[in-house]
Design an enzyme around this catalytic site. Sequence first.
Site, short mmCIF file in Angstrom:
data_model
loop_
_atom_site.label_atom_id
_atom_site.label_comp_id
_atom_site.label_asym_id
_atom_site.label_seq_id
_atom_site.Cartn_x
_atom_site.Cartn_y
_atom_site.Cartn_z
N LYS A 53 0.84 -1.21 0.00
CA LYS A 53 0.00 0.00 0.00
C LYS A 53 0.87 1.25 0.00
O LYS A 53 0.62 2.21 -0.75
CB LYS A 53 -0.95 -0.01 1.22
CG LYS A 53 -2.04 -1.07 1.08
CD LYS A 53 -2.81 -1.33 2.36
CE LYS A 53 -3.78 -2.49 2.14
NZ LYS A 53 -4.54 -2.87 3.33
N GLN A 97 -4.88 -1.33 9.60
CA GLN A 97 -4.69 -2.67 9.06
C GLN A 97 -5.21 -3.71 10.06
O GLN A 97 -4.83 -3.72 11.23
CB GLN A 97 -3.20 -2.91 8.76
CG GLN A 97 -2.90 -4.21 8.06
CD GLN A 97 -3.47 -4.30 6.64
OE1 GLN A 97 -3.40 -3.33 5.88
NE2 GLN A 97 -4.07 -5.43 6.30
N ASP A 120 -11.23 2.62 3.77
CA ASP A 120 -11.61 1.22 3.66
C ASP A 120 -13.12 1.07 3.49
O ASP A 120 -13.62 0.00 3.15
CB ASP A 120 -11.20 0.46 4.94
CG ASP A 120 -9.94 -0.37 4.75
OD1 ASP A 120 -9.61 -0.66 3.58
OD2 ASP A 120 -9.29 -0.71 5.75
#
Length: 306
Positions: A53, A97, A120
């Site tokens: 990422k 995460q 997200d």
Amino acid sequence: MSAVILDGAKIAAEIRAEVAAEVKSMTAAGVTPGLVVILVGHNPASEVYVRGKVKACGEVGIYSEQHTPPDSISTEKLLELVTDLNRREEIDGILVQLPLPPQVDSKRVLLAVDPAKDVDGFHPMNVGFLSTQRPGLVPCTPAGVMEILKRSKIAVAGQEAVVVGRSDIVGKPTAMLLINSNATVTVCHSKTRDLPGVCRRADILVAAIGRAGMITRDYVKLGATVIDVGMNQVTDRAEFERLFAGNAKREETFRSKGSTLVGDVHPEVAAIAGAITPVPGGVGPLTIAMLMANTVRAAKLRRGRQ
Ligand code: NAP
């Protein structure tokens, strides 16, 4: 008949190039989108994802920061970090995460992320925006599934779509996006009766299950589009044989690495589907591309642009 292979890596590269061009013009206008990734502890798989990422941010010109608190962090401390990041004007996206260590209340942490920075798309406010078709941030993998369909010119409106899997991260948001694109959608799960029969109704079949090669040809209508979200490592020789007997290339990978990556769809399905995403190289590459796109989208939405 042999299915058209939907090349996710190529589509992801297109999206990244578009994002890079957009970031360039935003930066020229004085706004560089910024993403923070919070990685707690040392989960090897998470470390690999986060590296990918951060690297992608660099490639498209997005400013990125990585915060790596220790495994022992408390919920309160993590909430403090999120609150600080919520306040920082130059940060457009905050990604926590998962998984978080067991002592941390993950739901509280995810709820604390400013919905405007929730790249997200997991915050209940963004879930609500998606289900009521308001502008918001959509989870990356489901958004990637829709990009594959759109850019491959596969009709969705009026089609029968079946999604196997009802997770908050993949199955449900994918089903919602398909409904919003006017498909007739059925969502299946582990309690669904006659799963093969229901799946055979699908013009578009999305598998998001987490079971290596579970979707065999009995589940697929001739000519259907099959989107395989699954990512499973096969390490067992018998399982490998069930999936890849006679496949010399896979045999080589399996021998040298002791494992191979397989989706939820059995490779035999490629013989009857009309179009299919491979694993690897299908949905996978779209997830990071859509994270980049979401960060740019957040930067625009936060400044009142759509
Ligand atoms: P998950 O949270 O474990 O959900 C799996 C879903 O599949 C559940 O709804 C479950 O039903 C259903 N299911 C399990 N066994 C089944 C069976 N035998 N018959 C019918 N339904 C069954 O998984 P997830 O997070 O959605 O991920 C799904 C897969 O996608 C995994 O392989 C994951 O690695 C992969 N993934 C890939 C990406 C990517 O970037 N390509 C991103 C995210 C996830 P119940 O609800 O009844 O338990």
